[in-house]
Design an enzyme around this catalytic site. Structure first.
Site, mmCIF file in Angstrom:
data_model
loop_
_atom_site.group_PDB
_atom_site.id
_atom_site.type_symbol
_atom_site.label_atom_id
_atom_site.label_comp_id
_atom_site.label_asym_id
_atom_site.label_seq_id
_atom_site.Cartn_x
_atom_site.Cartn_y
_atom_site.Cartn_z
ATOM 1 N N HIS B 263 0.837 -1.209 0.000
ATOM 2 C CA HIS B 263 0.000 0.000 0.000
ATOM 3 C C HIS B 263 0.876 1.264 0.000
ATOM 4 C CE1 HIS B 263 -3.716 2.266 1.128
ATOM 5 N NE2 HIS B 263 -2.839 3.062 1.714
ATOM 6 N N GLU B 264 1.811 1.325 0.929
ATOM 7 C CA GLU B 264 2.663 2.521 1.021
ATOM 8 C C GLU B 264 3.569 2.646 -0.206
ATOM 9 O OE1 GLU B 264 1.826 4.639 3.122
ATOM 10 O OE2 GLU B 264 0.645 3.368 4.462
ATOM 11 N N HIS B 267 1.756 4.579 -2.794
ATOM 12 C CA HIS B 267 1.912 6.023 -2.566
ATOM 13 C C HIS B 267 3.300 6.495 -3.013
ATOM 14 C CE1 HIS B 267 -1.784 6.948 -0.436
ATOM 15 N NE2 HIS B 267 -1.569 6.057 0.514
ATOM 16 N N GLU B 293 -4.555 8.152 -2.936
ATOM 17 C CA GLU B 293 -5.063 6.909 -2.366
ATOM 18 C C GLU B 293 -5.339 5.891 -3.475
ATOM 19 O OE1 GLU B 293 -4.939 6.548 0.787
ATOM 20 O OE2 GLU B 293 -5.998 4.655 1.082
#
Lengths: 498, 498
Positions: B263-264, B267, B293
């Site tokens: 997830h990170e 980003h 997001e």
């Protein structure tokens, strides 16, 4: 708001900026990925410009004048005003274009130096170092005019406020006359003793780190206000209440990291012990580099190369590495940590030969700033000087006048503080042991609190309340001289080396 | 110097300050010793004040007027001017005393919240949260007046420039009508399948970290411009060219850290892929939080919970932990990573139930900002809303309205971007797979380059060149709607779940 409160607020903000810079600098050396170098350089340059603008704020002069007339101030506030005036006078002494030219010349020279050192090629460094020297001299002249000092004293003053070459000459001439003969004696005494039995590695990094943390804790380091990390060049940095030290680990020799950690912990204890009520004010800062170096050397050389310390540390070392054997006995380890050897490299030198390296650099930089010697003659003068002081001549300039970054990076006037620090450390440790009879026995038990308590009271918590001379005189009963340092060397390297 | 060049220089310095703040903030969360909190808060407060002063510099308005008349500017420069004007308008909308009052109220409220959450005691939070809400509402009104927006839209605009509640209402009402029934269906389908076979820990942190690094590398993360570390609350932060992400490791469940890292990394890929030529300019920044997001969820939910990804990752996982058995087969792992479960906690929710958590918060915060509901009624409204949207009621406020820090920390208007991001991710991934037929097969081989190349071209390298709507329309052929997201859910949780 009173003028004093305005000043305190303003210098509190300067400290907040300096703390930000300190952490970003630490991050650059310890954490930053390579690709971020350009971005980081821009951030640091901006913060430094802003910090300088705050330091030369035109209102400071008016506030100072008004605060001087304020009769309601206490002793600490008065001392803070004196420090603020001192810092402000120095900061405003340099024209902005000289600061900028110097900063650029230093960047170029540092880059050139890395290659020149690798190539042992002084000629390659000469042009850019000539420019750095020229600008340093100019800065010394500009500051000297404002402070009423010679150019060299004006540069020295940045690292050692109140320091004067005349006084250092006297101390260093004394040492320079003493050390060559003493080194002979120490080496002769050493030659009569068996070498300490070998200790075998490898020493895993994790075990070294755990040992370092244990020793830091014993010394009194506050882990709530600092950290231990790894960097190429060990240092103590960070911010107020965030005093971070670094080391590097050699799997073949744990002693380098251990003694390095102890050294940096000495610096860190000073920083952590600065007066809490004045932490972000000029009066709350460390007094100067010779006192700072005295705190690192007091721990590394005075306290932790004693038989007492090794009685405490030897079992920790054996446990850390699951080691045993004659080389791991406290006495053998003590012998290992008090070996004397003539070498070319300052940072590898023991405490007996270290001053020769410093006195050489001090004399040379003083002559260069005074324009009494052409820079092109530095290599020859270096070799000649080292031969006279230490009896060895480096085979090339990489091991000679190119070894240190100080001159390329504009740190002229810094070198003497190393040996002033060593002498100060001896004088302070001697006074501490007299005043606190349990200081040395405490070290033998791994309890540094008697020693640290004395240092906290007499040095750390006083910040910049007194001048270096007054601080030392109040702590030890007299100003700095070489007597205690010489007596310490004689006791450790001649008498006690049975 | 042209007005445009002056603006670019000025906003470059603002970026340098923002980069400094980003690293100091990262350090606070990852490295800083506890005792430094006060000192760090002062540094960050100072830098934020200085940054704000730069952002509202009186010269910006003049420069903008002059630059608008400059006919020699290209499309990127024009877009940069538009972004500069947007940022400047927002920054100058708030009076300084409101910014300061808000900052203090938030600090107090965050502190109070930590205890109130632990105690499940909403009443303890009510006074300080009332103050934060009051100031947020005031800020929304002040910004709204300047921007011609309702207070809520003005707050939303900080996170999602151009975002409007009217449009979100439509999207969320659509989802809110669809999801309760769909969740039932998905759970029913899941109940008909065997549970994935167990996988047994413990999973050593070092092995988890090594696995995470391997997956980051496969996704295309550039380690020359970032790092992976540990923090209590995982995040992606840092600075330009220094995009650092964090995770936390649970020795009993490696999937949390692995999916968190993915997830990170999503980003981070966006941040690392921003346009190099405009990296430090407003036009070079990420477009907004819903696109941001979307990039994390595209990686975590769209790309890395596919059978293709698990065909690639399952052998890496088995190797990392020396594991084997039926639970470690790709299909079993895929089942594990696509489990649906109704829960109380947003951050633990799967992609089917997550929107219910977000829609609830969005509706509540909109009503609270509009003063249509007393804050004291929040707990009851929360429980009622969650029951309606998800069919569960939390047993206490710790698992209910006290679970998130967003409201105490002044992040009103942020929540909807999570689900806008999830919908955008579905729409973008669908478009990428159509445009790049090798995107999904590539993932199966651990080659994310076909997918990443498309994202770089259509999203990352465009920075803030276009509005969110235009960016998405150019990339996918249409503005955001719920159709692709719903189709994705149906395919994954009903059809394909054979």
């Amino acid at each position: 708001m009173s003028a004093y409160a305005s000043l305190a607020g303003h210098f509190g903000r300067i400290a907040a900026m300096s703390n930000a810079i300190g952490i970003l600098q630490w991050d650059s050396d310890v954490m930053m990925p390579r690709g971020a170098a350009g971005t980081r350089a821009e951030s640091l340059a901006l913060l430094r410009v802003l910090s300088h603008e705050m330091a030369v704020d035109a209102r400071i002069g008016d506030w100072l004048a008004d605060a001087d007339a304020d009769t309601g101030l206490g002793d600490w506030e008065r001392a803070n005003l004196a420090e603020i005036r001192r810092v402000w006078t120095v900061q405003t002494a340099l024209p902005a274009d000289l600061v900028e030219a110097s900063s650029k010349a230093i960047s170029l020279c540092e880059m050139t130096w890395r290659q020149a050192r690798a190539d042992a090629d002084f000629a390659a460094l000469l042009p850019s170092l000539t420019e750095v020297l020229r600008l340093q001299r100019e800065a010394g002249i500009a500051k000297g005019e404002k402070l009423g000092l010679s150019p060299y004293d004006a540069l020295l003053n940045d690292y050692e406020p109140g320091g004067r070459a005349a006084a250092i000459d006297e101390l260093f001439d004394d040492l320079a006359a003493f050390l060559p003969g003493f080194t002979e004696q120490a080496l002769a005494a050493q030659a009569h003793r068996p070498e300490p039995a070998a200790i075998e590695g490898p020493f895993p990094v994790e075990a070294q780190r755990a040992l370092g943390l244990k020793v830091m804790a014993a010394l009194g380091y506050d882990f709530e206000r600092g950290r231990l990390d790894v960097s190429t060049h060990p240092f103590c940095g960070g911010a107020d209440n965030d005093v971070r030290l670094t080391t590097r680990y050699d799997a073949a020799d744990f002693s380098k990291a251990l003694m390095g950690v102890i050294h940096e912990t000495g610096h860190a204890l000073y920083e952590q012990g600065r007066p809490a009520d004045h932490m972000n004010q000029p009066v709350g800062q460390a007094r100067g580099m010779s006192i700072h170096e005295s705190q690192s050397l007091l721990m590394e050389m005075q306290a932790c190369r004693t038989r007492e310390f090794l009685a405490f540390a030897a079992p920790l070392m054996r446990e850390a590495f699951g080691a045993s054997g004659p080389g791991w006995e406290a006495e053998a380890l003590w012998r290992r940590y008090t070996r004397v050897e003539r070498g070319f490299i300052r940072v590898d030198a023991d405490e007996v030969t270290y001053p020769a390296h410093v006195i050489l650099r001090y004399r040379l930089e003083k002559a260069l700033i005074a324009d009494e010697m052409p820079l092109a003659e530095l290599p020859a003068a270096w070799d000649e000087g080292l031969q006279a002081l230490l009896g060895v001549t480096p085979p090339n300039d990489r091991l000679g006048c190119l070894q240190d970054i100080h001159w390329p990076s504009g740190g002229w006037g810094y070198f003497p503080t190393y040996t002033l620090g060593a002498m100060t450390a001896a004088q302070l440790f001697d006074a501490a042991c007299r005043a606190e009879p349990d200081a040395l026995p405490g070290i033998g038990r791994g309890d540094f609190m008697p020693l640290l308590g004395w240092l906290r009271t007499h040095i750390h918590a006083l910040g910049s309340r007194y001048s270096t001379d007054e601080l030392l005189t109040r702590a030890t009963g007299r100003p700095l001289d070489a007597a205690v340092f010489k007596a310490h060397l004689a006791r450790r390297y001649l008498d006690a080396a049975d």
